[in-house]
Design a protein around this motif. Structure first.
Motif, PDB file in Angstrom:
ATOM      1  N   GLN A 140       0.828  -1.209   0.000  1.00 36.67           N
ATOM      2  CA  GLN A 140       0.000   0.000   0.000  1.00 36.67           C
ATOM      3  C   GLN A 140       0.862   1.258   0.000  1.00 36.67           C
ATOM      4  OE1 GLN A 140      -2.510  -0.923   3.392  1.00 36.67           O
ATOM      5  NE2 GLN A 140      -4.144  -1.692   2.060  1.00 36.67           N
ATOM      6  N   GLN A 153       0.368  -3.714  -7.794  1.00 35.88           N
ATOM      7  CA  GLN A 153      -1.097  -3.723  -7.718  1.00 35.88           C
ATOM      8  C   GLN A 153      -1.626  -5.165  -7.747  1.00 35.88           C
ATOM      9  OE1 GLN A 153      -2.662  -0.565  -7.665  1.00 35.88           O
ATOM     10  NE2 GLN A 153      -4.531  -1.605  -7.111  1.00 35.88           N
ATOM     11  N   GLY A 157      -3.379  -7.346  -4.754  1.00 28.77           N
ATOM     12  CA  GLY A 157      -4.676  -7.993  -4.958  1.00 28.77           C
ATOM     13  C   GLY A 157      -4.633  -9.481  -4.637  1.00 28.77           C
ATOM     14  N   ASP A 165      -9.625 -11.009   2.052  1.00 28.92           N
ATOM     15  CA  ASP A 165     -10.200  -9.680   1.793  1.00 28.92           C
ATOM     16  C   ASP A 165     -10.557  -9.571   0.313  1.00 28.92           C
ATOM     17  OD1 ASP A 165     -10.885  -7.022   1.528  1.00 28.92           O
ATOM     18  OD2 ASP A 165      -9.053  -6.231   2.433  1.00 28.92           O
ATOM     19  N   ALA A 167     -13.070  -8.026  -1.151  1.00 28.78           N
ATOM     20  CA  ALA A 167     -13.456  -6.684  -1.572  1.00 28.78           C
ATOM     21  C   ALA A 167     -12.198  -5.846  -1.854  1.00 28.78           C
ATOM     22  CB  ALA A 167     -14.320  -6.010  -0.513  1.00 28.78           C
ATOM     23  N   GLY A 168     -11.221  -5.937  -0.982  1.00 25.32           N
ATOM     24  CA  GLY A 168      -9.954  -5.239  -1.193  1.00 25.32           C
ATOM     25  C   GLY A 168      -9.245  -5.733  -2.431  1.00 25.32           C
ATOM     26  N   LYS A 170     -10.634  -7.023  -5.106  1.00 22.31           N
ATOM     27  CA  LYS A 170     -11.347  -6.553  -6.298  1.00 22.31           C
ATOM     28  C   LYS A 170     -10.938  -5.124  -6.660  1.00 22.31           C
ATOM     29  CE  LYS A 170     -15.511  -9.352  -6.233  1.00 22.31           C
ATOM     30  NZ  LYS A 170     -16.976  -9.352  -6.115  1.00 22.31           N
ATOM     31  N   ARG A 171     -10.688  -4.300  -5.654  1.00 26.67           N
ATOM     32  CA  ARG A 171     -10.275  -2.912  -5.917  1.00 26.67           C
ATOM     33  C   ARG A 171      -8.896  -2.856  -6.579  1.00 26.67           C
ATOM     34  NH1 ARG A 171     -12.650  -2.254  -0.802  1.00 26.67           N
ATOM     35  NH2 ARG A 171     -10.618  -2.312   0.214  1.00 26.67           N
ATOM     36  N   CYS A 172      -8.118  -3.913  -6.448  1.00 21.19           N
ATOM     37  CA  CYS A 172      -6.767  -3.941  -7.006  1.00 21.19           C
ATOM     38  C   CYS A 172      -6.757  -4.352  -8.480  1.00 21.19           C
ATOM     39  CB  CYS A 172      -5.883  -4.902  -6.216  1.00 21.19           C
ATOM     40  SG  CYS A 172      -5.531  -4.315  -4.551  1.00 21.19           S
ATOM     41  N   TYR A 173      -7.834  -5.015  -8.922  1.00 22.48           N
ATOM     42  CA  TYR A 173      -7.816  -5.549 -10.288  1.00 22.48           C
ATOM     43  C   TYR A 173      -8.533  -4.660 -11.252  1.00 22.48           C
ATOM     44  CZ  TYR A 173      -6.254  -9.788  -7.942  1.00 22.48           C
ATOM     45  OH  TYR A 173      -5.570 -10.691  -7.166  1.00 22.48           O
TER      46      TYR A 173
END
Length: 173
Positions: A140, A153, A157, A165, A167-168, A170-173
């Motif tokens: 991060q 990134q 992920g 995690d 949800a976390g 998914k935000r990375c992909y």
């Protein structure tokens, strides 16, 4: 990734080449040629930039013990040389000595908190040691400094997915 510093003080051109020629050979992946030029330059004077490049050549030539040696010499000249600590950490990581690699990455980051390569490599070392919370933090911090690093990134992920995690992740992909 190995860091190569800009020359602090340029020795005069030598019979077998200059620092710029050594850098050019390194960038062309002519590591043995770059090493020979650096060794010749060291006969003139011990310079941190030459030692750093020579250490990087040795690393690329798979002589990690010499890589450590030359980076140690650079640190003896300049104890606040983050690139030398980062390169030495890479060598220890290559040897499988993750504890020393982590300590050296942390020292490099202490000296230069914006040292993205050291942060990313620290995260990877934490992952190898299954220190997942520390790895997430390091990734991060890496991405906060440079959000355009697809490897970091993706690794973050994958790590978040591995730790549950989703949800976390998914935000990375």
């Amino acid at each position: 990734m190995f860091a190569a510093a800009a020359p602090a003080s340029q020795p005069p051109a030598m019979e077998h080449g200059s620092f710029e020629q050594a850098q050019a050979a390194f960038l062309q992946e002519k590591f043995e040629d770059a090493k020979v030029i650096c060794e010749e330059l060291l006969r003139y004077r011990q310079c941190t930039d030459v030692l750093l490049l020579l250490g990087a050549c040795c690393y690329q030539l798979r002589d990690v013990h010499k890589c450590i040696h030359y980076n140690m010499q650079a640190i003896m000249i300049d104890p606040n040389f983050p690139e030398a600590f980062g390169n030495m950490a890479n060598a220890f990581k290559e040897l499988g000595d993750l504890d020393n690699a982590i300590l050296l990455y942390q020292k490099a980051i202490q000296l230069n908190p914006r040292f993205v390569d050291a942060l990313s490599n620290l995260a990877a070392a934490f992952m190898q040691k299954e220190m997942y919370a520390e790895a997430v933090d390091a990734y991060q911090r890496t991405l906060a400094l440079n959000p355009n690093l697809p490897d970091a990134q993706c690794s973050l992920g994958n790590l978040l997915k591995h730790t549950g995690d989703r949800a976390g992740a998914k935000r990375c992909y």
